[in-house]
Design a protein around this motif. Structure first.
Motif, PDB file in Angstrom:
ATOM      1  N   ASN A 126      23.162 -26.547 -75.620  1.00  0.00           N
ATOM      2  CA  ASN A 126      24.183 -27.451 -76.144  1.00  0.00           C
ATOM      3  C   ASN A 126      25.579 -26.872 -75.951  1.00  0.00           C
ATOM      4  O   ASN A 126      25.774 -25.659 -76.003  1.00  0.00           O
ATOM      5  N   GLY A 127      26.551 -27.775 -75.733  1.00  0.00           N
ATOM      6  CA  GLY A 127      27.935 -27.352 -75.589  1.00  0.00           C
ATOM      7  C   GLY A 127      28.577 -27.056 -76.928  1.00  0.00           C
ATOM      8  O   GLY A 127      28.053 -27.399 -77.988  1.00  0.00           O
ATOM      9  N   ARG A 128      29.752 -26.438 -76.873  1.00  0.00           N
ATOM     10  CA  ARG A 128      30.475 -26.094 -78.085  1.00  0.00           C
ATOM     11  C   ARG A 128      30.811 -27.353 -78.876  1.00  0.00           C
ATOM     12  O   ARG A 128      31.274 -28.337 -78.316  1.00  0.00           O
TER      13      ARG A 128
ATOM     14  N   SER B 197      28.574 -29.062 -80.684  1.00  0.00           N
ATOM     15  CA  SER B 197      27.391 -29.879 -80.926  1.00  0.00           C
ATOM     16  C   SER B 197      26.818 -29.598 -82.307  1.00  0.00           C
ATOM     17  O   SER B 197      26.869 -28.478 -82.819  1.00  0.00           O
TER      18      SER B 197
ATOM     19  N   THR C 196      28.718 -35.062 -73.687  1.00  0.00           N
ATOM     20  CA  THR C 196      29.405 -33.828 -73.299  1.00  0.00           C
ATOM     21  C   THR C 196      28.734 -32.569 -73.832  1.00  0.00           C
ATOM     22  O   THR C 196      28.865 -31.501 -73.224  1.00  0.00           O
ATOM     23  N   THR C 197      28.000 -32.657 -74.936  1.00  0.00           N
ATOM     24  CA  THR C 197      27.405 -31.453 -75.539  1.00  0.00           C
ATOM     25  C   THR C 197      25.885 -31.428 -75.548  1.00  0.00           C
ATOM     26  O   THR C 197      25.291 -30.365 -75.743  1.00  0.00           O
ATOM     27  N   ASP C 198      25.247 -32.563 -75.353  1.00  0.00           N
ATOM     28  CA  ASP C 198      23.798 -32.644 -75.595  1.00  0.00           C
ATOM     29  C   ASP C 198      22.974 -33.196 -74.426  1.00  0.00           C
ATOM     30  O   ASP C 198      21.828 -33.600 -74.622  1.00  0.00           O
TER      31      ASP C 198
ATOM     32  N   GLN D 299      21.312 -31.228 -67.623  1.00  0.00           N
ATOM     33  CA  GLN D 299      22.063 -32.249 -66.895  1.00  0.00           C
ATOM     34  C   GLN D 299      22.136 -31.974 -65.397  1.00  0.00           C
ATOM     35  O   GLN D 299      21.871 -32.861 -64.578  1.00  0.00           O
TER      36      GLN D 299
END
Length: 611
Positions: free
Chosen positions: A259-261, A263, A505-507, A511
């Protein structure tokens, strides 16, 4: 009685294997009957000819043997393994055993049965597995026949972390008795680690049917579901090399947060080393992890129990300090009804006994509480170190859907793990295995694991079959394995993935890999649903409805449909949405559409790995 000659020393197992190499199952069975006839009719005129003539019937060698039907209703395949184990043990006793999957068993045949073993699991909170649904409904309905001649026994598989433990097995046992059946043996119930209970039940119930084990019993057929009797082959169960008792120490090769920052989720991609293990798995299987309890939780339990960490306790034949036993051998993060029942015998609290008597209150109490909460809520001076160890449930393994293909990653296994953390009842809680993998095992350290094979969540046998995969969150894991496997094999079937999570963008897990598969043809279609990226929430089931024409077209073309993720939030919603798709595109009633989806499940073209 003729004395059988000993095999010559030159005719050992290797020689026999060489002599029979390349023979078909039918030929092997024929030879079995032939040699039995040779022995039984030695010295009699025409003995060999008579044996050869009788061999194709197989049952001729055991015409007077007690006959037995073994029915299994399984969610992942464990029930089938026990059924095959029972069939092999029955064969050793001279019984003619027929193994049948409940999915393929005509319910009205129950009226013809005389000796019946039922092996069935419970799915979730008291529901039968898909394969057992029809038979379960039949015996509970008005059309169920009276069964005065039936002798039976039930082996129920379950998980004590669920309130309605082994409910489906209880249903079968009680209904068969109500219909007039006679229990050969009281119902056996097994928790997650079922092997010892299954061994004991199989031996005990077969001894009741066959009497004392027959050392020189004639060869008897074990007929597996769908197999013609004349081609029946006795199924042997190969013991797993790595099990809960003997796991493989897999070194952690990589641990990456996906996960991105920013999330709200915490998902880890974990790679483990299998080099030297000869451990094999297939896409759809799970990896069982033996975790350790978090040290702060062990300390909280000891404080609440007012017991010394060094006090010795006996677990089986092994003596351990209490702290070590709690850390590695006892379930602390989850409360179950059976633990409360055992504890209530030590702690005479009226409120605790009231909870156990009221299911409506019990379930909310169990939710989110752990052993430290129980000991704090209902303290007692009667608790000894040994009593605590005996009261608590053995620490079960946690199984994770495998997120890799061995063809793409030789000597490795990958997991997609969502770290479980939450506040409940005034304390910070952690999932025992997810926090163990996320926080307490570093790259280079070892995790004890073994494979749990899932016989029913598998890729189609025909590589040209299309597949539709619907997953949310960590439910993406098996579909990564599916696509990797099909790409490595060059499978011509099309792959369509529908994936959901809160934010793009985070989850958007994996991808870059999905985009590469889409570019290179590993994915024919990719649809995503990021529920929190717009004012109105959008889920994967909404994407199914939006793509209804194509979804129905793929199904009509023979596609298999897979669902992986949360049972309550995803499983039911997707099934409902698919029925709506069918109703719209086929122009049929809601009842007919529901029957269409049910038929997909019965054909094992609609497959779930939900939790």
């Amino acid at each position: 009685m003729p004395v059988l000659p000993l095999l010559p020393p030159t005719l050992d197992e290797a020689a026999l294997q060489q002599l029979t190499a390349g023979l078909t199952p039918q030929q092997l069975v024929w030879l079995s009957g032939y040699f039995y006839g040779q022995a039984a009719g030695a010295g009699a005129p025409g003995g060999a000819v008579a044996a050869a003539a009788a061999a194709p019937a197989i049952a001729g060698a055991s015409a007077t043997a007690e006959k037995l039907t073994i029915l299994y209703g399984s969610h992942t395949g464990n029930g089938k393994k026990i059924a095959q184990q029972a069939a092999t043990a029955a064969q050793r006793r001279g019984l003619v055993a027929e193994v049948r999957d409940m999915n393929d068993y005509p319910p009205r045949q129950l009226a013809q049965e005389q000796n019946l073993l039922v092996i069935v699991s419970t799915h979730g909170e008291g529901e039968p597995p898909i394969s057992a649904e029809e038979l379960h409904q039949f015996i509970g309905g008005a059309r169920a026949p009276k069964l005065p001649k039936l002798k039976y026994s039930v082996f129920a598989l379950g998980d004590t972390s669920y309130l309605h433990f082994c409910q489906t097995g209880k249903d079968f046992d009680e209904r068969l008795a109500a219909l007039g059946g006679t229990r050969l043996l009281a119902r056996a119930e097994a928790d997650v680690d079922y092997h010892a209970a299954a061994d004991q039940w199989v031996e005990a119930v077969l001894d009741m049917i066959a009497g004392a084990p027959a050392a020189a019993a004639p060869a008897a057929a074990v007929v597996t579901a769908g197999a013609p009797r004349e081609a029946a082959v006795i199924a042997e169960i190969a013991p797993a090399h790595y099990t809960n008792a003997t796991p493989w120490p897999a070194k952690v090769l990589e641990s990456i947060q996906l996960n991105g920052r920013g999330s709200d989720k915490e998902t880890y991609h974990i790679e483990l080393d299998l080099a030297g293990s000869n451990l094999a798995y297939a896409p759809g299987d799970a990896l069982a992890v033996r975790p350790l309890n978090h040290h702060p939780l062990v300390e909280e339990v000891l404080r609440a129990a007012r017991l010394s960490d060094s006090a010795p306790v006996l677990l089986g034949s092994e003596s351990l300090p209490l702290a070590a036993a709690l850390a590695s051998r006892r379930e602390l993060t989850v409360l179950t009804r059976d633990v409360l029942e055992r504890y209530a015998a030590l702690a005479p609290h009226a409120e605790l006994h009231g909870l156990l008597a009221d299911t409506a209150r019990l379930q909310p109490y169990l939710y989110g509480r752990d052993v430290a909460d129980l000991l704090t809520d209902f303290p007692t001076d009667q608790l000894t170190p040994q009593a605590l160890a005996d009261t608590l449930r053995p620490l079960p393994t946690r199984a994770y859907s495998i997120a890799s293909s061995l063809l793409a990653h030789p000597d490795e296994v990958h997991l997609t793990v969502g770290a479980v953390r939450y506040e409940a009842h005034g304390r910070r809680k952690h999932g025992v295995a997810s926090s163990f993998l996320a926080d307490r095992v570093a790259v280079g350290e070892e995790v004890r694991v073994f494979v749990e094979h899932n016989e029913y969540f598998k890729l189609p046998a025909n590589a040209g079959t299309d597949i539709i995969m619907v997953g949310a969150g960590t439910g993406i894991a098996p579909f990564r394995a599916f696509v990797e496997e099909r790409v490595e094999l060059g499978a011509p079937g099309r792959n369509w993935l529908l994936f959901g999570n809160p934010h793009f963008t985070t989850d958007f897990l994996y991808q870059a890999e999905w985009q590469q598969h889409l570019k290179r043809g590993g994915l024919a279609r990719l649809d995503v649903a990021f529920s929190r990226d717009q004012a109105e929430k959008v889920y994967v089931q909404d994407r199914l409805l939006e793509r209804s024409r194509d979804v129905f077209g793929w199904l009509e073309n023979g596609a298999h449909f897979y669902v992986c993720g949360d049972k309550n939030r995803l499983g039911h919603a997707v099934q409902t949405a698919l029925a709506q798709v069918v109703q719209k595109e086929a122009g049929i009633s809601a009842e007919e559409a529901t029957a269409y989806v049910k038929n997909l499940r019965k054909q094992r073209r609609y497959l779930e790995d939900v939790y």
